[in-house]
Each structure stands twice: as structure tokens, then as C-alpha cells.
Motif scaffolding. Sequence first.
Motif, PDB file in Angstrom:
ATOM      1  N   SER A 128      -7.877 -21.440  10.691  1.00 23.59           N
ATOM      2  CA  SER A 128      -8.133 -20.559   9.556  1.00 23.59           C
ATOM      3  C   SER A 128      -8.716 -19.223   9.982  1.00 23.59           C
ATOM      4  O   SER A 128      -8.487 -18.208   9.323  1.00 23.59           O
ATOM      5  CB  SER A 128      -9.031 -21.247   8.524  1.00 23.59           C
ATOM      6  OG  SER A 128     -10.261 -21.606   9.108  1.00 23.59           O
ATOM      7  N   HIS A 129      -9.434 -19.196  11.086  1.00 27.34           N
ATOM      8  CA  HIS A 129     -10.013 -17.939  11.558  1.00 27.34           C
ATOM      9  C   HIS A 129      -8.978 -17.048  12.251  1.00 27.34           C
ATOM     10  O   HIS A 129      -9.222 -15.865  12.462  1.00 27.34           O
ATOM     11  CB  HIS A 129     -11.184 -18.224  12.507  1.00 27.34           C
ATOM     12  CG  HIS A 129     -10.779 -18.905  13.775  1.00 27.34           C
ATOM     13  ND1 HIS A 129     -10.408 -20.237  13.814  1.00 27.34           N
ATOM     14  CD2 HIS A 129     -10.658 -18.431  15.028  1.00 27.34           C
ATOM     15  CE1 HIS A 129     -10.090 -20.545  15.071  1.00 27.34           C
ATOM     16  NE2 HIS A 129     -10.231 -19.472  15.810  1.00 27.34           N
ATOM     17  N   VAL A 136      -3.200 -26.038   8.378  1.00 25.62           N
ATOM     18  CA  VAL A 136      -4.112 -24.965   8.777  1.00 25.62           C
ATOM     19  C   VAL A 136      -5.206 -25.518   9.690  1.00 25.62           C
ATOM     20  O   VAL A 136      -5.539 -24.919  10.717  1.00 25.62           O
ATOM     21  CB  VAL A 136      -4.731 -24.266   7.544  1.00 25.62           C
ATOM     22  CG1 VAL A 136      -5.838 -23.303   7.952  1.00 25.62           C
ATOM     23  CG2 VAL A 136      -3.651 -23.534   6.762  1.00 25.62           C
ATOM     24  N   ARG A 137      -5.739 -26.675   9.354  1.00 25.34           N
ATOM     25  CA  ARG A 137      -6.843 -27.245  10.134  1.00 25.34           C
ATOM     26  C   ARG A 137      -6.415 -27.801  11.486  1.00 25.34           C
ATOM     27  O   ARG A 137      -7.268 -28.131  12.310  1.00 25.34           O
ATOM     28  CB  ARG A 137      -7.547 -28.333   9.331  1.00 25.34           C
ATOM     29  CG  ARG A 137      -8.388 -27.740   8.211  1.00 25.34           C
ATOM     30  CD  ARG A 137      -9.182 -28.804   7.514  1.00 25.34           C
ATOM     31  NE  ARG A 137      -8.322 -29.381   6.484  1.00 25.34           N
ATOM     32  CZ  ARG A 137      -8.459 -30.596   5.992  1.00 25.34           C
ATOM     33  NH1 ARG A 137      -9.407 -31.383   6.430  1.00 25.34           N
ATOM     34  NH2 ARG A 137      -7.651 -31.021   5.064  1.00 25.34           N
ATOM     35  N   GLU A 159      -3.358 -27.783   3.803  1.00 27.82           N
ATOM     36  CA  GLU A 159      -4.697 -27.705   4.388  1.00 27.82           C
ATOM     37  C   GLU A 159      -4.735 -28.362   5.758  1.00 27.82           C
ATOM     38  O   GLU A 159      -5.370 -27.862   6.685  1.00 27.82           O
ATOM     39  CB  GLU A 159      -5.710 -28.356   3.458  1.00 27.82           C
ATOM     40  CG  GLU A 159      -5.952 -27.576   2.190  1.00 27.82           C
ATOM     41  CD  GLU A 159      -6.832 -28.312   1.202  1.00 27.82           C
ATOM     42  OE1 GLU A 159      -7.330 -29.422   1.512  1.00 27.82           O
ATOM     43  OE2 GLU A 159      -7.020 -27.782   0.094  1.00 27.82           O
ATOM     44  N   HIS A 182      -5.602 -16.748  11.201  1.00 30.30           N
ATOM     45  CA  HIS A 182      -4.555 -16.297  10.298  1.00 30.30           C
ATOM     46  C   HIS A 182      -5.159 -15.905   8.952  1.00 30.30           C
ATOM     47  O   HIS A 182      -5.637 -16.765   8.215  1.00 30.30           O
ATOM     48  CB  HIS A 182      -3.515 -17.412  10.094  1.00 30.30           C
ATOM     49  CG  HIS A 182      -2.953 -17.911  11.375  1.00 30.30           C
ATOM     50  ND1 HIS A 182      -2.071 -17.184  12.138  1.00 30.30           N
ATOM     51  CD2 HIS A 182      -3.166 -19.067  12.060  1.00 30.30           C
ATOM     52  CE1 HIS A 182      -1.745 -17.868  13.223  1.00 30.30           C
ATOM     53  NE2 HIS A 182      -2.404 -19.005  13.193  1.00 30.30           N
ATOM     54  N   HIS A 227      -4.220 -24.697  15.469  1.00 29.80           N
ATOM     55  CA  HIS A 227      -4.677 -24.054  16.704  1.00 29.80           C
ATOM     56  C   HIS A 227      -5.033 -25.117  17.740  1.00 29.80           C
ATOM     57  O   HIS A 227      -6.152 -25.607  17.781  1.00 29.80           O
ATOM     58  CB  HIS A 227      -5.882 -23.158  16.438  1.00 29.80           C
ATOM     59  CG  HIS A 227      -6.397 -22.465  17.651  1.00 29.80           C
ATOM     60  ND1 HIS A 227      -5.626 -21.618  18.409  1.00 29.80           N
ATOM     61  CD2 HIS A 227      -7.604 -22.500  18.249  1.00 29.80           C
ATOM     62  CE1 HIS A 227      -6.336 -21.169  19.425  1.00 29.80           C
ATOM     63  NE2 HIS A 227      -7.540 -21.703  19.344  1.00 29.80           N
ATOM     64  N   ASP A 243      -3.727 -15.077   6.290  1.00 30.41           N
ATOM     65  CA  ASP A 243      -2.955 -15.623   5.174  1.00 30.41           C
ATOM     66  C   ASP A 243      -2.999 -17.148   5.257  1.00 30.41           C
ATOM     67  O   ASP A 243      -2.376 -17.742   6.141  1.00 30.41           O
ATOM     68  CB  ASP A 243      -1.513 -15.135   5.243  1.00 30.41           C
ATOM     69  CG  ASP A 243      -0.655 -15.656   4.104  1.00 30.41           C
ATOM     70  OD1 ASP A 243      -1.161 -16.431   3.261  1.00 30.41           O
ATOM     71  OD2 ASP A 243       0.528 -15.287   4.062  1.00 30.41           O
ATOM     72  N   PRO A 244      -3.706 -17.819   4.350  1.00 26.54           N
ATOM     73  CA  PRO A 244      -3.820 -19.278   4.425  1.00 26.54           C
ATOM     74  C   PRO A 244      -2.505 -20.009   4.177  1.00 26.54           C
ATOM     75  O   PRO A 244      -2.399 -21.198   4.435  1.00 26.54           O
ATOM     76  CB  PRO A 244      -4.854 -19.618   3.360  1.00 26.54           C
ATOM     77  CG  PRO A 244      -4.808 -18.478   2.406  1.00 26.54           C
ATOM     78  CD  PRO A 244      -4.428 -17.264   3.214  1.00 26.54           C
ATOM     79  N   GLU A 245      -1.483 -19.315   3.698  1.00 29.97           N
ATOM     80  CA  GLU A 245      -0.186 -19.951   3.449  1.00 29.97           C
ATOM     81  C   GLU A 245       0.770 -19.851   4.638  1.00 29.97           C
ATOM     82  O   GLU A 245       1.850 -20.444   4.610  1.00 29.97           O
ATOM     83  CB  GLU A 245       0.467 -19.332   2.216  1.00 29.97           C
ATOM     84  CG  GLU A 245      -0.238 -19.707   0.924  1.00 29.97           C
ATOM     85  CD  GLU A 245      -0.194 -21.214   0.678  1.00 29.97           C
ATOM     86  OE1 GLU A 245       0.879 -21.828   0.830  1.00 29.97           O
ATOM     87  OE2 GLU A 245      -1.255 -21.778   0.345  1.00 29.97           O
ATOM     88  N   ASP A 255      -8.825 -26.154  13.974  1.00 31.34           N
ATOM     89  CA  ASP A 255      -8.788 -25.246  12.830  1.00 31.34           C
ATOM     90  C   ASP A 255      -8.258 -23.865  13.220  1.00 31.34           C
ATOM     91  O   ASP A 255      -8.733 -23.250  14.172  1.00 31.34           O
ATOM     92  CB  ASP A 255     -10.190 -25.115  12.247  1.00 31.34           C
ATOM     93  CG  ASP A 255     -10.220 -24.403  10.912  1.00 31.34           C
ATOM     94  OD1 ASP A 255      -9.151 -23.983  10.425  1.00 31.34           O
ATOM     95  OD2 ASP A 255     -11.320 -24.284  10.359  1.00 31.34           O
TER      96      ASP A 255
END
Length: 78
Positions: A33-34, A23-24, A20, A36, A27, A38-40, A31
Motif C-alpha cells: 500500500s505504501h 494489496v497486502r 485488499e 502504490h 510487495h 492507487d489502491p485499485e 504490504d
Amino acid sequence: MTTDPFIRPYRPSDRTALGEIRVRTAHEGGDASHLHPDPELMPTTFASPYVELEPDFAPVPGQARDHAPTSRSRTPEK
């Protein structure tokens, strides 16, 4: 029980929190998450190899609640 942060060895139970965090912060420190779907993607690329292959080189800061709030990975010197 102490509330002071400390460094402790990585444990498999830290994997989700470390993912997590990746991902956060993927960038430009913020964050991703917007970006990619695929969160993995980020954890698999930038966290999992370190903690799976060299867990001794992936210490995590601990807290009294035993949560991994941040992460740092390093590689062994050859």
C-alpha cells in the motif's frame, strides 16, 4: 455451524476482500500500500480479471463467518 475452513466458489461480495489481499501481498508477499498511491492498481491488475472473466477458476477459502481470508486464482487449461 462448522468452524473448519473449506473451499467455496467466488461470489461478487468477495471482491473487496480479495482486492485488499492483493494489496497486502503485492510487495514480495508483503504490504504494497505504501508503494502504490492507487489502491485499485493491484486488484485491477491481478485479481479482477480472474474473478470477472473466469469466476469458476477463482475459488476462495471460506470460514464459518463466510469471509474470504485468502485467495488463489487459476486459469483454465487450453
